[in-house]
Design a protein around this motif. Structure first.
Motif, mmCIF file in Angstrom:
data_model
loop_
_atom_site.group_PDB
_atom_site.id
_atom_site.type_symbol
_atom_site.label_atom_id
_atom_site.label_comp_id
_atom_site.label_asym_id
_atom_site.label_seq_id
_atom_site.Cartn_x
_atom_site.Cartn_y
_atom_site.Cartn_z
ATOM 1 N N SER B 16 47.344 112.558 64.727
ATOM 2 C CA SER B 16 48.844 112.018 65.286
ATOM 3 C C SER B 16 49.667 111.354 64.378
ATOM 4 C CB SER B 16 48.582 111.126 66.482
ATOM 5 O OG SER B 16 47.909 110.187 66.016
ATOM 6 N N THR B 17 48.817 110.913 63.150
ATOM 7 C CA THR B 17 49.471 110.264 62.081
ATOM 8 C C THR B 17 50.288 111.568 60.977
ATOM 9 O OG1 THR B 17 47.500 110.095 60.957
ATOM 10 C CG2 THR B 17 48.528 107.952 61.878
ATOM 11 N N ALA B 18 51.513 112.009 61.260
ATOM 12 C CA ALA B 18 51.769 112.898 60.555
ATOM 13 C C ALA B 18 52.165 112.374 59.095
ATOM 14 C CB ALA B 18 52.886 113.515 61.379
ATOM 15 N N ASP B 45 49.464 119.563 61.494
ATOM 16 C CA ASP B 45 50.835 118.640 61.962
ATOM 17 C C ASP B 45 51.913 119.600 62.526
ATOM 18 O OD1 ASP B 45 49.441 116.277 61.264
ATOM 19 O OD2 ASP B 45 49.943 116.617 59.058
ATOM 20 N N ALA B 48 54.222 117.623 64.874
ATOM 21 C CA ALA B 48 55.071 116.911 64.009
ATOM 22 C C ALA B 48 56.163 117.584 63.557
ATOM 23 C CB ALA B 48 54.259 115.929 63.166
ATOM 24 N N ARG B 51 58.680 118.522 66.009
ATOM 25 C CA ARG B 51 59.452 117.458 66.547
ATOM 26 C C ARG B 51 60.783 116.803 65.295
ATOM 27 N NH1 ARG B 51 54.825 115.283 68.646
ATOM 28 N NH2 ARG B 51 54.263 114.272 66.850
ATOM 29 N N GLU B 52 60.052 116.677 64.176
ATOM 30 C CA GLU B 52 60.962 116.594 63.132
ATOM 31 C C GLU B 52 62.454 117.414 63.064
ATOM 32 O OE1 GLU B 52 61.375 114.420 60.634
ATOM 33 O OE2 GLU B 52 59.660 112.974 61.349
#
Lengths: 258, 392
Positions: B16-18, B45, B48, B51-52
């Motif tokens: 989860s830590t992109a 990722d 992520a 989302r970005e």
């Protein structure tokens, strides 16, 4: 990238490999050749973990696959793609579902993204998108290999294992597949472990060739050097009429290119 | 490879830590916007990244601006992420965007692959039309299937007659081998099953007829039902399950292996070599098995009569001989060769219809069992009508 040391494989009293060492470097295409029954496929199966060797160690990405715990091994296994000899597409699924399956099982992406990604992989291996919803049975040999390659690539592996990818393809199809493999390998920087009998594709795609005989790797070197290696079996393999023809045509192609 | 693994690990590669990011700044000439991508853009990722990009889209909804991509700070890029960027920004932005040399090839590859995409196949018709089409297809298939079966029936009949008149073409050994497989090996199962059904019928008779004080007619019930119907029907259904499937699997795997083509290419007739011995073996075995089934079923009924109704075997046999005419035996037995012929025919025809793969062998094996059981029951109903009309 791949490091095999002291590998021993034994079936009953039949010893297939004995003290076999082999290294594959990052970003290269290593082709493995050998006579029928010399254990090429067993070697491949040992490396990808489908067959447990009697002795020796296999390291992928620096992780010892035989002693690593499950989670470490699975992380590595998701980093490799395998193209089986006959494609091994799941016959109960259609083409696009075959490609989507690994992603569906191993990721938490939504259905649409998975389908998009699978479509892009099909496009990447040069298939038209209208084959996506056809059944596996209706595909030709070359298309099966391409779909299998798309499926092998879907998890974005760093290492690709190919078991006789051009076997059973006509020369045109085999040549096109070699081109495709080269393009993708160069663009993605893949490490490729290739088992093949096809002399043309051997000369065309491989950076180095490993010759498997007498239960071990006899020599690992560039195609030109291996072809001139002084050993009777290698000589009859590479300097026989087929070997020479393949060598000549490859040279011609290179000159033509320049 | 990866599919064989259990599912539990699925979250591992999708941390989860992109480590990717997207920043924007106005372009130098102020007419557009520069999108600066950096970090690791990979499949793990993907979410992520989505989302970005969506966040970027909602910030720049007045999308008149020209987007310039700057991906020089991307440390890792794979085809999935490249495809995501392509979907979002389009080919032109990606084409003109700046990337590291090592990523340039990859982007180019994805672009060229995506650009030659052909349009998606048209949407399927609405469900009503699809349903109608399916019904129609089913009907025409069923019709075609019956036509095929009739044609095959004619071919095999002619071939059997041709073989019968010229004794040099008799193939005794394969015929005997088939009779052993089809007939002899089926003896235990046929005997056991009909014995049990005979006992069940007798129990039924004892219960129902006992209410009327007519338990003695249980003998007639068992006798009639087994001589006329159950003997031949049970034997035929067992053989349909046991032998029709075996025929289809044998011939189907030969077909898949091109053995049948090899026979033809050598000027040999697969009908004569493969089908005639099998069908003849069926036609010899099933009548024999039918007699066995009748005997065994009546024996089952006799045992129940003896144990539950105190009708001794002697009395049972006396009533049996007095009340039941031999014509019932014949009207049961005469159906056996006909059933046998149809079962053998369907089994072989489905075998010949196998195309290519092992999966096809499985499909046709199922279909041959279903069809032959259906055909046996259909023919039995027709026989019953016929016998009733002519008063047997």
């Amino acid at each position: 990238m791949i490091e095999v040391t002291g590998l021993r494989n034994q079936f009953g009293s039949l010893v297939v490999h004995d003290n076999l060492d082999l290294q594959v470097r990052r970003g290269e295409i290593l082709a493995v050749v050998g006579g029928s029954g010399s254990g090429k496929s067993v070697l491949l199966r040992s490396i990808i973990g489908l067959h447990r060797p009697s002795a020796g160690s296999v390291r992928l990405n620096g992780i010892d696959m035989l002693s690593a715990d499950d989670s470490a091994r699975q992380a590595v296994e998701q980093n490799i793609g395998v193209l089986f000899q006959k494609g091994a597409l799941y016959s109960s699924l259609d083409v696009i579902e075959n490609v989507m399956l690994p992603l569906r099982e191993h990721s938490d992406l939504d259905e649409r993204s998975i389908r998009d990604l699978a479509m892009s992989k099909l496009a990447l291996v040069g298939l038209r998108t209208d084959v996506a919803n056809t059944t596996v049975q209706s595909l030709s040999g070359g298309m099966i290999k391409r779909v299998a390659l798309a499926r092998a690539l879907i998890l974005e592996p760093q290492i690709l294992f190919l078991d006789e990818p051009t076997a059973g393809l006509d020369p045109v199809g085999a040549n096109a597949f070699d081109d495709l493999l080269l393009t993708i390998q160069r663009a993605l920087g893949l490490t490729v472990f290739l088992v093949t009998h096809d002399l043309d594709s051997l000369y065309k795609v491989s950076d180095r060739i490993a010759v498997l005989a007498e239960k071990r790797v006899l020599v690992v070197d560039t195609p030109e050097r291996v072809a001139n290696f002084d050993e009777p079996w290698i000589q009859s393999y590479f300097q026989g009429p087929r070997g020479r023809a393949a060598q000549v045509s490859q040279q011609q192609e290179k000159e033509h290119g320049n | 490879m990866s599919v064989t693994q259990p599912k539990q690990n699925q979250s591992a590669p999708h941390s989860s830590t992109a480590q990717l990011s997207l920043t924007t700044q106005p372009a130098a000439d102020a007419s557009g916007v520069v999108v600066r991508l950096s970090g690791v853009w990979v499949l793990a990722d993907y979410r992520a990244g989505q989302r970005e990009l969506q966040a970027f889209a909602s910030r720049h909804q007045d999308s008149e601006q020209v987007v310039t991509l700057d991906g020089r700070e991307i440390t890792r890029l794979d085809t999935s992420a490249a495809h995501l960027l392509y979907q979002f920004f389009g080919a032109q932005a990606l084409e003109q965007g700046q990337f590291k040399d090592e990523h340039r090839n990859l982007v180019q590859l994805v672009l060229s692959a995506c650009e030659q995409k052909s349009p998606l196949p048209p949407k399927p018709d609405n469900s009503l039309v699809a349903l109608l089409a399916e019904v129609g297809e089913f009907c025409t298939n069923a019709f075609r299937q019956q036509k095929l079966l009739l044609g095959f029936l004619g071919q095999v009949l002619i071939r059997i007659l041709q073989v019968l008149v010229s004794p040099t073409r008799w193939r005794i050994t394969p015929l005997a081998a088939q009779i052993e497989q089809v007939g002899l090996n089926a003896v235990p199962i046929v005997a056991l099953l009909t014995f049990l059904v005979g006992a069940v019928v007798a129990f039924l008779g004892a219960t129902v007829l006992g209410d009327f004080g007519a338990d003695i007619y249980t003998v007639n019930l068992v006798g009639f039902s087994f001589l006329r119907e159950f003997g031949v029907l049970l034997a035929a259904i067992l053989l349909a399950g046991r032998t029709a499937s075996a025929f289809t699997a044998q011939l189907g795997s030969m077909k898949a292996n091109e053995e049948i083509d090899a026979l033809r290419a050598q000027g040999l007739d697969p009908l004569e070599l493969l089908v005639v011995p099998r069908v003849l073996a069926m036609m010899i075995s099933l009548p024999a098995l039918t007699i066995l089934a009748m005997v065994s079923g009546v024996a089952g009924g006799m045992l129940v009569c003896w144990l539950a109704l105190d009708i001794s075997p002697q009395l049972f046999m006396y009533i049996f001989a007095r009340d039941i005419d031999i014509s019932h035996f014949w009207s049961g037995l005469v159906k056996a060769p006909v059933f046998a012929f149809m079962i053998g025919l369907i089994g072989c025809l489905e075998g010949f219809k196998v195309a290519g793969s092992a999966q096809s062998v499985g499909e046709h094996t199922t279909s041959s069992v279903v069809q032959s059981i259906f055909m046996v029951i259909l023919l039995d109903a027709l026989f019953a009508l016929f016998f009733m009309e002519i008063g047997w």
